[in-house]
Design an enzyme around this catalytic site. Structure first.
Site, PDB file in Angstrom:
ATOM      1  CG  PHE A  70      63.836  81.181  86.601  1.00 39.69           C
ATOM      2  CD1 PHE A  70      65.223  81.380  87.562  1.00 39.69           C
ATOM      3  CD2 PHE A  70      64.399  79.984  85.977  1.00 39.69           C
ATOM      4  CE1 PHE A  70      66.396  81.697  87.408  1.00 39.69           C
ATOM      5  CE2 PHE A  70      65.738  79.864  85.630  1.00 39.69           C
ATOM      6  CZ  PHE A  70      66.259  80.277  86.648  1.00 39.69           C
ATOM      7  CD  GLU A  71      63.622  82.000  81.293  1.00 39.16           C
ATOM      8  OE1 GLU A  71      61.954  82.795  80.975  1.00 39.16           O
ATOM      9  OE2 GLU A  71      64.267  82.728  81.077  1.00 39.16           O
TER      10      GLU A  71
END
Length: 551
Positions: free
Chosen positions: A385-386
């Site tokens: 994620f990110e």
């Protein structure tokens, strides 16, 4: 339009010495320690194992987290928060994740990305309405961008927001997925397209989860981070008042990307904390574990693991602190490349360190009664994620390619004039005013400068050779981004050493860590010189074609 970022200017042939010399880390250590100790006390009452078994943070623990201010760490005191500066916030993350990253993520996601849109882009009315309850934890925020079909390609999300005829509200329809804090959240910073014909023309909205038409799914079963809530969210004709639009119509994509700079920096800090914990664990275990009549810390292969983790933590910390300084001076600073490097380097090196810590522990490291396997399960998602590791492995180079191409097309009308301009700038000298007395720092500065020149040449030659197809040359883009990561790592450490050395000169232990990283940087440079695909890279395509055809 944002000014050029620090690394961006280097690739335009100018190192800003003023920015380089501005490195600082003004941290109130006592303030940070006090909060961390309060959190540690809470985790003693609610063990990570018991929370994982429940699959949720119990209400009693959440209430205690609210009570010590964990949901208002970086929110200004004027809005009820603790008012920590960015360095203090990152240091707090570093320390708290050592206890239980699964629990800390609830606060981290709330502050780093959830409520950040209100802090940065909210008007005073929005801040007064939402920051006060956010700081107290009465309202926990989520960041709702990812969708079932759309991950890293955020510009093409499918959720829509249509302005009502009377202009009083937007009608929101769509679906989000993998949303952290979903079932803890009282409000969502939500992104939606405003015009189907203009991808990326988006709005950023504060959407209260209690509104009619908002449906939050059950928490998803996950490999790790089981105390963290992750779920899908559906929006069906949700009426969102126009007063809940952050910024102006069309600002949504810019807002989303700006917020993610802070999220990536938070992950960088979490990586540092977990690497430091891994070093502590390896030192302790290797000192007590006796093999062949000696502690295994005496063995070179074990020492290598410990030193590598220590050096990676040191470099990652310097990168985070340098980037934090840019954002403290200007919360909207162009740090896309810098924050990308912090996230990529931190999370991938931390994953290696967690693996090594379990390895040093031996067979006991595989037991669920030890903390190693849980840490690995919990941390694994940070490479996803990110922005995935794969995206961040090419994004900085792609960012620069697009910038150079855009500037080129704006200033030169014909392909011939563009080619001559590129050739003229191929070997343009980089202004590099840095000077050091220490010999290792001199060599590190020289290596960083060489990387900067090489990156510039690879970017220009790549554009000349491949033209518009360069965005598809991911192996080349990865090589350029890899060189850029090491350039930034070297410069961040040099900036830290200059800032902290004072009249005494640089610390010998820190110089050794720089030297260790420098040797690695030199090796990596030799492995990433090619403009053309290597034989092995070409074979990947050939093997894929032959195997795909056989199925």
């Amino acid at each position: 339009m944002l000014k050029e970022g620090f690394l961006e200017r280097i690739y335009s042939c100018f190192l800003d010495e003023k920015v380089f010399n501005s490195f600082e880390t003004p941290i109130n250590v006592e303030k940070v320690r006090s909060l961390v100790e309060k959190f540690e006390e809470i985790t003693r009452e609610h063990s990570p194992q018991s929370i994982e078994e429940q699959g949720r943070i119990p209400q009693g623990m959440l209430q205690k987290m609210r009570g010590i201010g964990l949901f208002g760490i970086s929110i200004p005191e004027a809005y009820g928060g603790l008012g920590f500066n960015l360095w203090e916030y990152l240091k707090t993350i570093e320390e708290m994740v050592k206890q239980d990253i699964s629990v800390v993520l609830t606060s981290l996601a709330h502050l780093s990305i959830g409520v950040k849109g209100v802090l940065l882009f909210g008007n005073e009315q929005q801040k007064q309405k939402y920051l006060l309850p956010a700081a107290s934890g009465e309202i926990i925020f989520s960041y709702a961008l990812t969708e079932p079909k759309i991950g890293s390609d955020a510009r093409h999300i499918e959720t829509r927001a249509e302005l009502s005829e009377d202009g009083s509200h937007y009608l929101l329809n769509g679906q989000k997925t993998y949303i952290t804090n979903a079932n803890y959240a009282g409000a969502l910073t939500t992104f939606a397209q405003l015009d189907p014909k203009r991808p990326g023309y988006m709005g950023a909205f504060i959407v209260e989860t209690g509104r009619e038409g908002v449906k939050i799914g059950r928490d998803m079963p996950k490999m790790g981070l089981r105390a963290s809530s992750t779920a899908s969210i559906q929006f069906r004709d949700v009426r969102v008042p126009v007063e809940n639009l952050l910024g102006k119509p069309g600002d949504g994509f810019k807002i989303a990307m700006t917020i993610l700079n802070y999220g990536r920096l938070g992950l960088g800090a979490a990586s540092v904390g977990m690497m430091d914990q891994s070093v502590t664990d390896m030192m302790k275990r290797s000192s007590s574990r006796i093999q062949f009549g000696a502690p295994i810390k005496n063995f070179q292969l074990i020492q290598e693991k410990i030193v590598r983790a220590r050096a990676n933590s040191y470099v990652s910390s310097a990168m985070d602190d340098f980037t934090a300084g840019l954002l403290e001076k200007n919360p909207f600073a162009n740090v896309a490349i810098e924050s990308s490097h912090c996230k990529l380097f931190g999370t991938t090196r931390c994953w290696d360190s967690l693996y090594e810590a379990l390895q040093v522990a031996g067979g006991s490291g595989y037991l669920t009664t030890q903390p190693y396997e849980k840490r690995m399960r919990d941390f694994r998602v940070t490479t996803v994620f990110e922005g995935t590791t794969e995206i961040h492995s090419i994004y900085p180079a792609l960012f620069m390619v697009r910038k150079i191409t855009k500037d080129l097309q704006a200033s030169h009308n014909t392909r011939i004039s563009q080619l001559f301009f590129l050739l003229k700038n191929l070997f343009k000298r980089i202004e590099w005013p840095l000077k050091f007395e220490d010999k290792v720092m001199k060599r590190a500065s020289k290596a960083a400068k060489a990387n900067a020149g090489l990156i510039r040449r690879m970017l220009i030659l790549g554009i000349i050779i491949y033209g518009g197809k360069i965005s598809q040359k991911q192996f080349l883009l990865r090589r350029i981004s890899t060189l850029s990561v090491y350039l930034f790592g070297l410069l961040a450490v040099l900036a830290r050493l200059r800032a902290t050395g004072g009249g005494r000169g640089p610390d010998k232990g820190q110089i050794d860590l720089l030297n260790f990283f420098l040797q690695e940087a030199k090796t990596v440079k030799m492995q990433n010189l090619s403009i053309l695909d290597t034989k092995r890279e070409r074979l990947i395509e050939a093997v894929m074609k032959s195997h795909s055809g056989a199925e």
